[in-house]
Design a protein around this motif. Structure first.
Motif, PDB file in Angstrom:
ATOM      1  N   ASP A   1      59.168  -9.303  19.152  1.00 16.22           N
ATOM      2  CA  ASP A   1      60.206  -9.342  19.166  1.00 16.22           C
ATOM      3  C   ASP A   1      61.950 -10.488  18.897  1.00 16.22           C
ATOM      4  O   ASP A   1      62.765  -9.893  18.792  1.00 16.22           O
ATOM      5  CB  ASP A   1      60.504  -9.771  21.277  1.00 16.22           C
ATOM      6  N   CYS A   2      60.874 -11.689  17.973  1.00 11.98           N
ATOM      7  CA  CYS A   2      62.108 -12.370  17.049  1.00 11.98           C
ATOM      8  C   CYS A   2      63.287 -12.011  16.090  1.00 11.98           C
ATOM      9  O   CYS A   2      63.631 -12.917  15.775  1.00 11.98           O
ATOM     10  CB  CYS A   2      61.154 -13.428  17.710  1.00 11.98           C
ATOM     11  N   ILE A   3      61.888 -10.373  15.248  1.00 12.80           N
ATOM     12  CA  ILE A   3      62.738 -11.278  13.470  1.00 12.80           C
ATOM     13  C   ILE A   3      64.318  -9.961  14.279  1.00 12.80           C
ATOM     14  O   ILE A   3      64.725 -11.079  13.258  1.00 12.80           O
ATOM     15  CB  ILE A   3      62.504  -9.068  13.632  1.00 12.80           C
ATOM     16  N   ASN A   4      64.428  -9.587  15.000  1.00 12.39           N
ATOM     17  CA  ASN A   4      66.024  -9.276  15.064  1.00 12.39           C
ATOM     18  C   ASN A   4      66.837 -10.791  15.699  1.00 12.39           C
ATOM     19  O   ASN A   4      67.807 -10.567  15.241  1.00 12.39           O
ATOM     20  CB  ASN A   4      66.440  -8.680  15.897  1.00 12.39           C
ATOM     21  N   LEU A   5      66.045 -11.558  16.103  1.00 18.93           N
ATOM     22  CA  LEU A   5      66.794 -12.877  16.704  1.00 18.93           C
ATOM     23  C   LEU A   5      67.590 -13.488  15.072  1.00 18.93           C
ATOM     24  O   LEU A   5      67.632 -14.622  15.600  1.00 18.93           O
ATOM     25  CB  LEU A   5      66.215 -13.867  17.318  1.00 18.93           C
ATOM     26  N   GLY A   6      67.247 -13.982  13.696  1.00 18.26           N
ATOM     27  CA  GLY A   6      66.740 -13.956  12.871  1.00 18.26           C
ATOM     28  C   GLY A   6      67.684 -14.202  12.280  1.00 18.26           C
ATOM     29  O   GLY A   6      68.631 -13.104  12.627  1.00 18.26           O
ATOM     30  N   PRO A   7      68.637 -15.478  12.249  1.00 14.86           N
ATOM     31  CA  PRO A   7      70.103 -15.610  11.421  1.00 14.86           C
ATOM     32  C   PRO A   7      70.378 -15.053  10.767  1.00 14.86           C
ATOM     33  O   PRO A   7      71.582 -14.253  10.334  1.00 14.86           O
ATOM     34  CB  PRO A   7      70.136 -17.669  11.716  1.00 14.86           C
ATOM     35  N   GLY A   8      69.187 -14.648   9.672  1.00 15.64           N
ATOM     36  CA  GLY A   8      70.275 -14.148   8.246  1.00 15.64           C
ATOM     37  C   GLY A   8      68.438 -12.571   7.188  1.00 15.64           C
ATOM     38  O   GLY A   8      67.067 -12.873   8.599  1.00 15.64           O
ATOM     39  N   VAL A   9      69.492 -12.081   7.086  1.00 13.57           N
ATOM     40  CA  VAL A   9      67.533 -11.199   6.886  1.00 13.57           C
ATOM     41  C   VAL A   9      66.961 -11.953   6.282  1.00 13.57           C
ATOM     42  O   VAL A   9      65.601 -11.337   6.347  1.00 13.57           O
ATOM     43  CB  VAL A   9      68.288 -10.383   5.097  1.00 13.57           C
ATOM     44  N   LYS A  10      66.715 -13.228   5.383  1.00 12.64           N
ATOM     45  CA  LYS A  10      65.872 -13.720   4.655  1.00 12.64           C
ATOM     46  C   LYS A  10      65.138 -14.239   6.041  1.00 12.64           C
ATOM     47  O   LYS A  10      63.316 -14.478   5.619  1.00 12.64           O
ATOM     48  CB  LYS A  10      66.423 -14.512   3.736  1.00 12.64           C
ATOM     49  N   GLU A  11      65.624 -14.700   7.348  1.00 15.26           N
ATOM     50  CA  GLU A  11      64.770 -15.184   7.988  1.00 15.26           C
ATOM     51  C   GLU A  11      63.737 -13.506   9.116  1.00 15.26           C
ATOM     52  O   GLU A  11      62.696 -13.901   9.730  1.00 15.26           O
ATOM     53  CB  GLU A  11      65.533 -15.669   9.046  1.00 15.26           C
ATOM     54  N   ARG A  12      64.529 -12.741   8.949  1.00 17.65           N
ATOM     55  CA  ARG A  12      64.321 -11.367   9.679  1.00 17.65           C
ATOM     56  C   ARG A  12      62.617 -10.874   8.414  1.00 17.65           C
ATOM     57  O   ARG A  12      61.705 -10.542   9.190  1.00 17.65           O
ATOM     58  CB  ARG A  12      65.302 -10.430   9.947  1.00 17.65           C
ATOM     59  N   ILE A  13      62.789 -11.546   7.549  1.00 14.40           N
ATOM     60  CA  ILE A  13      61.409 -10.403   6.479  1.00 14.40           C
ATOM     61  C   ILE A  13      60.294 -11.398   6.431  1.00 14.40           C
ATOM     62  O   ILE A  13      59.356 -11.625   6.953  1.00 14.40           O
ATOM     63  CB  ILE A  13      62.329 -10.655   4.962  1.00 14.40           C
ATOM     64  N   ALA A  14      61.015 -13.317   7.113  1.00 15.35           N
ATOM     65  CA  ALA A  14      60.122 -14.012   7.145  1.00 15.35           C
ATOM     66  C   ALA A  14      59.120 -14.080   8.070  1.00 15.35           C
ATOM     67  O   ALA A  14      57.935 -13.738   8.449  1.00 15.35           O
ATOM     68  CB  ALA A  14      60.467 -15.389   7.123  1.00 15.35           C
ATOM     69  N   ALA A  15      60.727 -13.373   9.171  1.00 10.91           N
ATOM     70  CA  ALA A  15      59.407 -12.631  10.426  1.00 10.91           C
ATOM     71  C   ALA A  15      58.536 -11.789  10.552  1.00 10.91           C
ATOM     72  O   ALA A  15      57.487 -12.025  11.427  1.00 10.91           O
ATOM     73  CB  ALA A  15      60.512 -13.299  12.098  1.00 10.91           C
ATOM     74  N   ALA A  16      58.535 -10.914  10.282  1.00 12.66           N
ATOM     75  CA  ALA A  16      58.609  -9.147   9.887  1.00 12.66           C
ATOM     76  C   ALA A  16      57.123  -9.844   9.229  1.00 12.66           C
ATOM     77  O   ALA A  16      56.374  -9.263   9.369  1.00 12.66           O
ATOM     78  CB  ALA A  16      59.131  -8.245   9.250  1.00 12.66           C
ATOM     79  N   ARG A  17      56.986 -10.399   7.874  1.00 14.09           N
ATOM     80  CA  ARG A  17      56.375 -10.885   7.121  1.00 14.09           C
ATOM     81  C   ARG A  17      54.956 -11.673   8.444  1.00 14.09           C
ATOM     82  O   ARG A  17      53.509 -11.177   7.721  1.00 14.09           O
ATOM     83  CB  ARG A  17      56.291 -11.153   5.913  1.00 14.09           C
ATOM     84  N   ILE A  18      55.168 -12.242   9.177  1.00 17.21           N
ATOM     85  CA  ILE A  18      54.601 -12.965   9.730  1.00 17.21           C
ATOM     86  C   ILE A  18      53.464 -11.667  10.676  1.00 17.21           C
ATOM     87  O   ILE A  18      52.687 -12.587  11.232  1.00 17.21           O
ATOM     88  CB  ILE A  18      54.992 -14.805  11.013  1.00 17.21           C
ATOM     89  N   VAL A  19      54.277 -11.502  11.587  1.00 21.19           N
ATOM     90  CA  VAL A  19      53.768 -10.093  12.120  1.00 21.19           C
ATOM     91  C   VAL A  19      53.074  -9.117  11.499  1.00 21.19           C
ATOM     92  O   VAL A  19      51.944  -8.967  11.441  1.00 21.19           O
ATOM     93  CB  VAL A  19      54.793  -9.666  13.339  1.00 21.19           C
ATOM     94  N   LEU A  20      53.588  -8.396  10.615  1.00 21.31           N
ATOM     95  CA  LEU A  20      52.442  -7.473   9.764  1.00 21.31           C
ATOM     96  C   LEU A  20      50.762  -8.917   9.348  1.00 21.31           C
ATOM     97  O   LEU A  20      50.265  -7.545   9.514  1.00 21.31           O
ATOM     98  CB  LEU A  20      52.781  -7.381   8.419  1.00 21.31           C
ATOM     99  N   GLU A  21      51.018 -10.112   8.589  1.00 22.94           N
ATOM    100  CA  GLU A  21      49.915 -10.629   8.383  1.00 22.94           C
ATOM    101  C   GLU A  21      48.822 -10.920   9.829  1.00 22.94           C
ATOM    102  O   GLU A  21      47.466 -10.778   9.571  1.00 22.94           O
ATOM    103  CB  GLU A  21      50.600 -12.005   7.602  1.00 22.94           C
ATOM    104  N   LYS A  22      49.256 -11.251  10.865  1.00 25.14           N
ATOM    105  CA  LYS A  22      48.602 -11.793  11.723  1.00 25.14           C
ATOM    106  C   LYS A  22      48.096  -9.752  12.261  1.00 25.14           C
ATOM    107  O   LYS A  22      47.151 -10.333  12.816  1.00 25.14           O
ATOM    108  CB  LYS A  22      49.439 -11.895  12.961  1.00 25.14           C
ATOM    109  N   LEU A  23      48.540  -9.447  12.281  1.00 29.16           N
ATOM    110  CA  LEU A  23      48.234  -7.871  12.557  1.00 29.16           C
ATOM    111  C   LEU A  23      47.293  -8.464  12.060  1.00 29.16           C
ATOM    112  O   LEU A  23      46.087  -7.263  12.194  1.00 29.16           O
ATOM    113  CB  LEU A  23      48.788  -7.011  12.663  1.00 29.16           C
ATOM    114  N   ASP A  24      47.279  -8.152  10.062  1.00 30.78           N
ATOM    115  CA  ASP A  24      46.220  -7.428   9.519  1.00 30.78           C
ATOM    116  C   ASP A  24      44.820  -8.907   9.539  1.00 30.78           C
ATOM    117  O   ASP A  24      44.065  -8.273   9.098  1.00 30.78           O
ATOM    118  CB  ASP A  24      46.547  -8.267   8.034  1.00 30.78           C
ATOM    119  N   HIS A  25      45.730  -9.549   9.894  1.00 26.65           N
ATOM    120  CA  HIS A  25      44.085 -10.485   9.970  1.00 26.65           C
ATOM    121  C   HIS A  25      43.056 -10.224  11.579  1.00 26.65           C
ATOM    122  O   HIS A  25      42.110 -10.329  11.957  1.00 26.65           O
ATOM    123  CB  HIS A  25      44.400 -11.743  10.899  1.00 26.65           C
ATOM    124  N   ALA A  26      44.338  -9.966  12.343  1.00 28.68           N
ATOM    125  CA  ALA A  26      43.167  -9.381  13.848  1.00 28.68           C
ATOM    126  C   ALA A  26      42.195  -8.159  12.893  1.00 28.68           C
ATOM    127  O   ALA A  26      41.285  -8.014  13.753  1.00 28.68           O
ATOM    128  CB  ALA A  26      44.296  -9.234  14.539  1.00 28.68           C
TER     129      ALA A  26
END
Lengths: 356, 257
Positions: free
Chosen positions: B51-76
């Motif tokens: 839910d926080c991806i879109n709150l990122g101030p710029g594209v770089k931050e949103r990519i970082a947040a999206a990556r974290i979400v993706l990888e945490k799901l992969d770890h699970a």
């Protein structure tokens, strides 16, 4: 739920007085399911006197050998291993699950790695798979096998190892340690224990140059070898263990539970956990797990939905009804295992053991 | 009593296991509990962070947040696969709990687990904005790295190896949090106040994930070779590391009790 496939026995070869090598063919439509990784094992199922028994045996073939085979050493009083050694015939079928197990490291064909392997007795079976695969798939790597046995006649795969050594001269080294035969060289006789490892590592094997070590055998041998490897500088993360004994290998007890009428009232339960037994009340509608937790017993659980199997316990006395079971296999239920989060008493007194 | 004393002795002396069939029941139960807690935390953490991806101030931050979400799901998913080896129903497990559900911001659920949902309690609390997400990511990311570091040498080798593979990526998540925090800290005094408030909110909740200083369960896990370091030891390390991280971007940071 686990799926079993009927494998056809295509060859049985007696390797020592007490061990056979059984070659198996999966059904044509299940060939893909039986592609294995080196070091994996097969789990067989067979009914003995009306009881469903399962045993796991390591695959002793390389991944490119195009053959599926297991080595089985007869264990005193072991139903399954005795059956495999004495009764099994070519043409019979054996029910087996697809290969499982994690006793391997990812292959790296371009790398030059030095592997060490330590096998005690029938712990040799996964090593055969590892050695055959590594020799074929990692052409620059070498493997040193230390293999402990009681006597020469007890060495499983003796000839095959000799052939492999000749085929891969300079890459495959084999050191036999024999307990009851005093050979010319003292270093190679006795038990594969800490002292023996120390002697080998100071004079014969360069542990510091090794990349990975695999150990398979009885517990004391595995601990002794691992301790010696660590003290000679091999990191713990570079040591792979495979315990070949199956500790819960006894005969199954008669099935708990049965055709009694529904019991709707409260019950008393004896809960055994970490060696301590306590009597607790179970209210009508309460699960065995919730009653245990309410009595401040630190019983294991996670999902509370019959999915994860963390709360598994054995029903030793009485009967229960399970609301849902998505985790236990039929044979576990047969043996009296229950998911305590889903179980409600059907008798006034039950005994549940989390330690079994 | 049981007939597993040989295996317990083997484990207490540093022995390792590699197949479900060799694990004694109590060991198996504790291992599954640990895996369930990790999987639930990763699934709930990913769901909350999504839910926080879109709150990122710029594209770089949103990519970082999206990556974290993706990888945490992969770890699970990786750890769930090992639970599957033990008979857990992997398909059903994935949707067992409403992973995105959160309590109200100022509710206090203490240390007690919520029914069967085994996520660490910190993941029951809602995130309030981008800076808040970044602060949580730094604090909890650092805690995860320390806790996984202990699990990465545990006695069940397939899980230890999975945690070793996961560890560098969780480390990277914490570093991405640090980069975000430094950027937020440079945005002036209002941003500084926001960070400070978020630290006040999350610090005790993350500290609580290390558990009580001494517990019978920790001792049992230690004997099983599943855990090694004492909780208090890991908590101390965490305090030191997050203090350094916060000190570099939060003016007047003088630590938290």
């Amino acid at each position: 739920m686990a799926q079993f496939y009927p494998l056809t026995v295509t060859d049985i070869r007696r390797d020592t007085r007490e061990a056979v090598v059984v070659t198996l063919a999966p059904p044509v439509d299940a060939a893909e399911a039986f592609r294995f990784i080196q070091g994996q094992y097969l789990t067989f199922r067979r009914c003995f006197d009306g009881e469903d028994l399962r045993r796991s045996y390591s695959i002793c073939a390389g991944v490119d050998d195009g053959v599926l085979r297991v080595g089985v050493k007869r264990v005193d009083g072991g139903w399954f291993s005795t059956f495999m050694n004495e009764e099994l015939k070519v043409g019979d079928t054996l029910d087996s699950m697809a290969p499982m197990g994690n006793f391997h490291a990812p292959l790296a064909p371009e790398r030059t790695r030095r592997y060490l392997g330590f096998a005690g007795g029938s712990g040799i079976t996964p090593m055969i798979s590892l050695i055959r695969t590594i020799m074929a798939r990692e052409p620059k790597s070498s493997f040193t096998l230390v293999y402990g046995n009681r006597s020469t006649s007890a060495i499983i795969f003796r000839e095959e190892l000799e052939d492999l050594k000749n085929l891969h001269l300079g890459r495959l080294n084999i050191v036999h340690i024999l307990e009851s035969e005093a050979g010319e060289i003292e270093l190679f006789s006795g038990r594969l224990d800490r002292e023996k490892c120390e002697a080998l590592f100071s004079r014969w094997i360069d542990v510091k140059a090794a990349d990975l070590a695999f150990i398979c055998g009885p517990e004391p041998m595995m601990l002794a070898v691992a301790d010696a490897l660590k003290s000679h500088g091999l990191p713990e993360t570079a040591i792979k263990f495979e315990l070949f004994s199956s500790p819960r290998a006894g005969r199954a007890k008669p099935k708990a539970g049965g055709a009694a009428g529904a019991y709707s009232g409260a019950a008393t339960a004896t809960i055994v956990l970490d060696g301590a037994a306590r009597d607790i009340p179970i209210a009508a509608g309460q699960s065995v797990l919730d009653a245990a937790l309410a009595a401040a017993i630190d019983a294991p659980y996670a999902c509370k939905a019959g999915v994860c199997s963390t709360c598994r316990g054995k029903l030793v006395e009485g009967e229960v009804e399970m609301e849902a079971n998505y985790a236990l296999e039929d044979y576990e239920v047969e043996r009296g295992y229950i998911l305590t989060c889903q179980s409600h008493p059907r008798t006034a007194k039950i005994i549940v053991d989390y330690d079994q | 009593m049981n007939d597993d004393s040989d295996i317990f002795d083997y484990l207490a002396r540093g022995g390792k296991l590699s197949a479900p069939g060799n694990t004694p029941p109590r060991y198996r139960a504790e291992l599954l509990r640990l895996m369930a807690s990790f999987v639930d935390s990763e699934l709930a953490g990913a769901a909350g962070f999504a839910d926080c991806i879109n709150l990122g101030p710029g594209v770089k931050e949103r990519i970082a947040a999206a990556r974290i979400v993706l990888e945490k799901l992969d770890h699970a998913e990786r750890v769930l696969k090992i639970m599957g080896d033990f008979g857990a129903n992997v398909t059903r497990y994935q949707n067992l709990h409403p992973w995105a559900a959160r309590i109200a911001r100022h509710d206090d659920i203490g240390l007690k687990r919520q029914a069967g949902d085994m996520r660490l309690n910190v993941f029951h609390y809602p995130i309030a904005g981008w800076t808040d997400a970044v602060v949580l990511n730094v604090l909890m990311g650092t805690a995860t790295v320390i806790q996984l570091g202990d699990f990465a040498v545990m006695s069940y080798q397939p899980l230890a190896e999975t945690f070793r593979a996961i560890l560098p990526r969780e480390q990277r998540h914490a570093e991405l949090g640090q980069e975000g925090l430094n950027a937020a800290g440079a945005r002036g005094s209002a941003a500084q106040k926001e960070i400070s408030d978020s630290v006040d909110y999350w610090f005790p909740k993350v500290a609580a994930t290390f558990g009580a200083a001494a517990s019978p369960r920790t001792e049992l896990l230690r004997r099983f070779g599943i855990r090694r370091r004492p909780n208090a030891d890991m908590l101390d390390e965490w305090r030191g590391r997050v203090s350094a991280a916060l000190g570099s971007c939060l003016r007047g940071w003088n630590g938290r009790a």
